[in-house]
Scaffold this motif. Structure first.
Motif, PDB file in Angstrom:
ATOM      1  N   ILE A  37       0.834  -1.135   0.069  1.00  0.00           N
ATOM      2  CA  ILE A  37       0.070  -0.033  -0.044  1.00  0.00           C
ATOM      3  C   ILE A  37       0.738   1.131  -0.217  1.00  0.00           C
ATOM      4  CG2 ILE A  37      -1.675   1.392   1.326  1.00  0.00           C
ATOM      5  CD1 ILE A  37      -3.011  -1.351   2.433  1.00  0.00           C
ATOM      6  N   TYR A  38       0.487   2.121  -1.037  1.00  0.00           N
ATOM      7  CA  TYR A  38       1.190   3.358  -0.748  1.00  0.00           C
ATOM      8  C   TYR A  38       0.579   4.611  -0.189  1.00  0.00           C
ATOM      9  CZ  TYR A  38       4.630   1.751  -4.189  1.00  0.00           C
ATOM     10  OH  TYR A  38       5.872   1.104  -4.734  1.00  0.00           O
ATOM     11  N   ARG A  39       1.373   5.221   0.921  1.00  0.00           N
ATOM     12  CA  ARG A  39       0.748   6.058   1.575  1.00  0.00           C
ATOM     13  C   ARG A  39       1.097   7.473   1.285  1.00  0.00           C
ATOM     14  NH1 ARG A  39      -3.167   3.398   4.054  1.00  0.00           N
ATOM     15  NH2 ARG A  39      -2.678   1.719   5.237  1.00  0.00           N
ATOM     16  N   SER A  40       0.390   8.487   1.418  1.00  0.00           N
ATOM     17  CA  SER A  40       0.661   9.981   1.072  1.00  0.00           C
ATOM     18  C   SER A  40       1.685  10.623   1.847  1.00  0.00           C
ATOM     19  CB  SER A  40      -0.678  10.671   1.035  1.00  0.00           C
ATOM     20  OG  SER A  40      -1.783  10.048   0.107  1.00  0.00           O
ATOM     21  N   ALA A 108      -7.888   5.382  -6.238  1.00  0.00           N
ATOM     22  CA  ALA A 108      -7.171   4.155  -6.587  1.00  0.00           C
ATOM     23  C   ALA A 108      -7.073   2.791  -5.722  1.00  0.00           C
ATOM     24  CB  ALA A 108      -5.800   4.130  -7.332  1.00  0.00           C
ATOM     25  N   LEU A 109      -6.780   3.255  -4.523  1.00  0.00           N
ATOM     26  CA  LEU A 109      -6.695   2.295  -3.482  1.00  0.00           C
ATOM     27  C   LEU A 109      -7.887   1.223  -3.095  1.00  0.00           C
ATOM     28  CD1 LEU A 109      -4.940   0.796  -1.340  1.00  0.00           C
ATOM     29  CD2 LEU A 109      -5.588   2.609   0.226  1.00  0.00           C
ATOM     30  N   THR A 110      -8.989   2.184  -3.228  1.00  0.00           N
ATOM     31  CA  THR A 110     -10.357   1.647  -2.965  1.00  0.00           C
ATOM     32  C   THR A 110     -10.892   0.673  -4.058  1.00  0.00           C
ATOM     33  OG1 THR A 110     -11.640   3.739  -3.921  1.00  0.00           O
ATOM     34  CG2 THR A 110     -10.998   3.774  -1.718  1.00  0.00           C
ATOM     35  N   GLN A 111     -10.116   1.089  -5.232  1.00  0.00           N
ATOM     36  CA  GLN A 111     -10.630   0.366  -6.284  1.00  0.00           C
ATOM     37  C   GLN A 111      -9.742  -0.926  -6.891  1.00  0.00           C
ATOM     38  OE1 GLN A 111     -11.725   2.707  -9.937  1.00  0.00           O
ATOM     39  NE2 GLN A 111     -12.671   4.229  -8.428  1.00  0.00           N
ATOM     40  N   GLY A 112      -8.513  -1.073  -6.099  1.00  0.00           N
ATOM     41  CA  GLY A 112      -7.736  -2.115  -6.171  1.00  0.00           C
ATOM     42  C   GLY A 112      -6.836  -1.905  -7.306  1.00  0.00           C
ATOM     43  N   GLN A 114      -4.236   0.772  -7.091  1.00  0.00           N
ATOM     44  CA  GLN A 114      -3.285   1.854  -6.649  1.00  0.00           C
ATOM     45  C   GLN A 114      -2.044   1.656  -7.177  1.00  0.00           C
ATOM     46  OE1 GLN A 114      -1.717   1.984  -2.407  1.00  0.00           O
ATOM     47  NE2 GLN A 114      -2.472   4.103  -2.167  1.00  0.00           N
ATOM     48  N   LEU A 115      -1.234   0.170  -7.246  1.00  0.00           N
ATOM     49  CA  LEU A 115      -0.169  -0.020  -7.581  1.00  0.00           C
ATOM     50  C   LEU A 115       0.037   0.486  -8.997  1.00  0.00           C
ATOM     51  CD1 LEU A 115       0.641  -3.496  -6.312  1.00  0.00           C
ATOM     52  CD2 LEU A 115       1.051  -1.285  -5.189  1.00  0.00           C
ATOM     53  N   GLU A 116      -1.033   0.131  -9.993  1.00  0.00           N
ATOM     54  CA  GLU A 116      -0.802   0.742 -11.097  1.00  0.00           C
ATOM     55  C   GLU A 116      -0.866   2.175 -11.293  1.00  0.00           C
ATOM     56  OE1 GLU A 116      -2.878  -3.372 -11.231  1.00  0.00           O
ATOM     57  OE2 GLU A 116      -2.938  -1.433 -10.163  1.00  0.00           O
ATOM     58  N   THR A 117      -1.469   3.020 -10.683  1.00  0.00           N
ATOM     59  CA  THR A 117      -1.902   4.353 -10.537  1.00  0.00           C
ATOM     60  C   THR A 117      -0.607   4.922 -10.415  1.00  0.00           C
ATOM     61  OG1 THR A 117      -4.146   4.185 -10.186  1.00  0.00           O
ATOM     62  CG2 THR A 117      -3.097   6.173  -9.778  1.00  0.00           C
ATOM     63  N   LYS A 118       0.179   4.397  -9.105  1.00  0.00           N
ATOM     64  CA  LYS A 118       1.446   5.097  -8.702  1.00  0.00           C
ATOM     65  C   LYS A 118       2.468   4.925  -9.632  1.00  0.00           C
ATOM     66  CE  LYS A 118       4.085   6.438  -5.190  1.00  0.00           C
ATOM     67  NZ  LYS A 118       3.865   7.633  -4.523  1.00  0.00           N
ATOM     68  N   GLU A 119       2.406   3.748 -10.310  1.00  0.00           N
ATOM     69  CA  GLU A 119       3.647   3.583 -11.434  1.00  0.00           C
ATOM     70  C   GLU A 119       3.189   4.835 -12.735  1.00  0.00           C
ATOM     71  OE1 GLU A 119       6.676   2.284 -13.610  1.00  0.00           O
ATOM     72  OE2 GLU A 119       6.092   1.845 -11.669  1.00  0.00           O
ATOM     73  N   ARG A 120       1.916   4.843 -12.772  1.00  0.00           N
ATOM     74  CA  ARG A 120       1.698   5.703 -14.160  1.00  0.00           C
ATOM     75  C   ARG A 120       1.976   7.087 -13.901  1.00  0.00           C
ATOM     76  NH1 ARG A 120       2.180   7.456 -17.737  1.00  0.00           N
ATOM     77  NH2 ARG A 120       0.775   7.838 -19.801  1.00  0.00           N
ATOM     78  N   LEU A 121       1.561   7.745 -12.586  1.00  0.00           N
ATOM     79  CA  LEU A 121       2.012   8.888 -12.173  1.00  0.00           C
ATOM     80  C   LEU A 121       3.456   9.132 -12.095  1.00  0.00           C
ATOM     81  CD1 LEU A 121      -0.599   9.445  -9.160  1.00  0.00           C
ATOM     82  CD2 LEU A 121      -0.636  10.504 -11.334  1.00  0.00           C
ATOM     83  N   LEU A 122       4.185   8.272 -11.607  1.00  0.00           N
ATOM     84  CA  LEU A 122       5.569   8.422 -11.394  1.00  0.00           C
ATOM     85  C   LEU A 122       6.202   8.220 -12.951  1.00  0.00           C
ATOM     86  CD1 LEU A 122       6.545   5.962  -8.662  1.00  0.00           C
ATOM     87  CD2 LEU A 122       6.693   8.671  -8.419  1.00  0.00           C
ATOM     88  N   ASN A 123       5.779   7.665 -13.766  1.00  0.00           N
ATOM     89  CA  ASN A 123       6.212   7.840 -15.331  1.00  0.00           C
ATOM     90  C   ASN A 123       5.956   9.001 -15.922  1.00  0.00           C
ATOM     91  OD1 ASN A 123       6.075   7.121 -18.361  1.00  0.00           O
ATOM     92  ND2 ASN A 123       7.243   5.494 -17.399  1.00  0.00           N
ATOM     93  N   ALA A 124       4.513   9.494 -15.551  1.00  0.00           N
ATOM     94  CA  ALA A 124       4.274  10.514 -16.293  1.00  0.00           C
ATOM     95  C   ALA A 124       5.010  11.810 -15.775  1.00  0.00           C
ATOM     96  CB  ALA A 124       2.800  10.946 -15.767  1.00  0.00           C
ATOM     97  N   TYR A 125       5.445  11.838 -14.505  1.00  0.00           N
ATOM     98  CA  TYR A 125       6.070  13.267 -14.044  1.00  0.00           C
ATOM     99  C   TYR A 125       7.420  12.857 -14.455  1.00  0.00           C
ATOM    100  CZ  TYR A 125       8.225  16.284 -10.919  1.00  0.00           C
ATOM    101  OH  TYR A 125       9.239  17.414 -10.485  1.00  0.00           O
ATOM    102  N   PHE A 126       8.160  12.069 -14.300  1.00  0.00           N
ATOM    103  CA  PHE A 126       9.673  11.837 -14.386  1.00  0.00           C
ATOM    104  C   PHE A 126      10.059  11.518 -15.764  1.00  0.00           C
ATOM    105  CE2 PHE A 126       9.625  11.160  -9.902  1.00  0.00           C
ATOM    106  CZ  PHE A 126      10.796  12.175  -9.343  1.00  0.00           C
ATOM    107  N   ILE A 127       9.335  11.094 -16.593  1.00  0.00           N
ATOM    108  CA  ILE A 127       9.659  10.432 -17.776  1.00  0.00           C
ATOM    109  C   ILE A 127       8.913  11.342 -18.994  1.00  0.00           C
ATOM    110  CG2 ILE A 127       9.913   8.681 -19.773  1.00  0.00           C
ATOM    111  CD1 ILE A 127      10.271   6.600 -16.904  1.00  0.00           C
TER     112      ILE A 127
END
Length: 218
Positions: A37-40, A108-112, A114-127
């Motif tokens: 689980i990713y925490r804010s 995303a956590l409530t919809q199962g 979150q891991l995919e969303t976290k990866e997508r956001l990081l990729n969107a920002y850094f790459i």
């Protein structure tokens, strides 16, 4: 067993640490019994999104260093990221407040997802150099993943309390920097450690969890 990770979207070592942790977890035989689980967490809650300012300029101003020094800092994290197969494009990264992205991660956590969303956001920002505080951009990214109720969430204050709760808990635990990994509410690891360190923590905490599955408070 639960592993919780406090991190921020704009934290370069959070993405590096994520990859190293994932490499360790991938080689763990009982990985199907691990819940991640990713925490804010916000490195700078007061930052204002500014599409006209470069990350180098922001670092120079916020840390009180020269532009040359800030460039060295970004070059170093880019080099470290490359070792993990991440092609950072720091010249294109958008200086942005991450609170809205964290609300999306809570949804995303409530919809199962979150891991995919976290990866997508990081990729969107850094790459990809996307503005991760921009609602249309976040809706587009979320639609790629298959999240629902995204627009309603981002155009309201939904999941604001959940983000603030995670941030408050990080203070109670004593987290001063991210990434910060908590294993079964017992062991904590700070920073983007090598995969071997994560592997040892996973194995040890899992053995203890199997012996006494009730989570232990930090």
């Amino acid at each position: 067993m639960k592993i919780e990770i406090w991190s921020d979207i704009v934290c370069p070592f959070c993405y590096i640490g994520k990859r190293r942790f994932e490499n360790a977890l991938a080689n763990f035989d009982q990985k199907d019994q691990i819940e991640v689980i990713y925490r804010s967490f916000q490195l700078n809650p007061e930052i204002e999104t500014d599409t006209n300012k470069t990350v180098v300029q922001y670092l120079s101003e916020s840390k009180g260093v020269s532009l040359a020094k800030a460039e060295e800092m970004t070059a170093y994290v880019t080099q470290q990221a490359a070792i993990e197969g991440l092609d950072y494009q720091m010249d294109h990264a958008v200086v942005a407040n991450t609170f809205r992205s964290h609300r999306l991660l809570q949804l995303a956590l409530t919809q199962g997802l979150q891991l995919e969303t976290k990866e997508r956001l990081l990729n969107a920002y850094f790459i990809e150099g996307k503005n991760i505080d921009d609602i249309p951009t976040l809706i587009e990214l979320a639609n790629e993943i298959g999240l629902s109720n995204v627009s309603d969430t981002l155009h309201s204050d939904n999941y604001t309390d959940e983000v603030k709760r995670d941030i408050m808990e990080s203070k109670q635990i004593g987290i001063q920097g991210v990434p910060f990994f908590v294993f079964n509410r017992k062991y904590g690891i700070s920073g983007a450690q090598e995969a071997k360190v994560f592997a040892e923590a996973i194995e040890q905490s899992f053995k203890e969890w199997v012996a006494a599955p009730t989570a232990t408070e930090i």
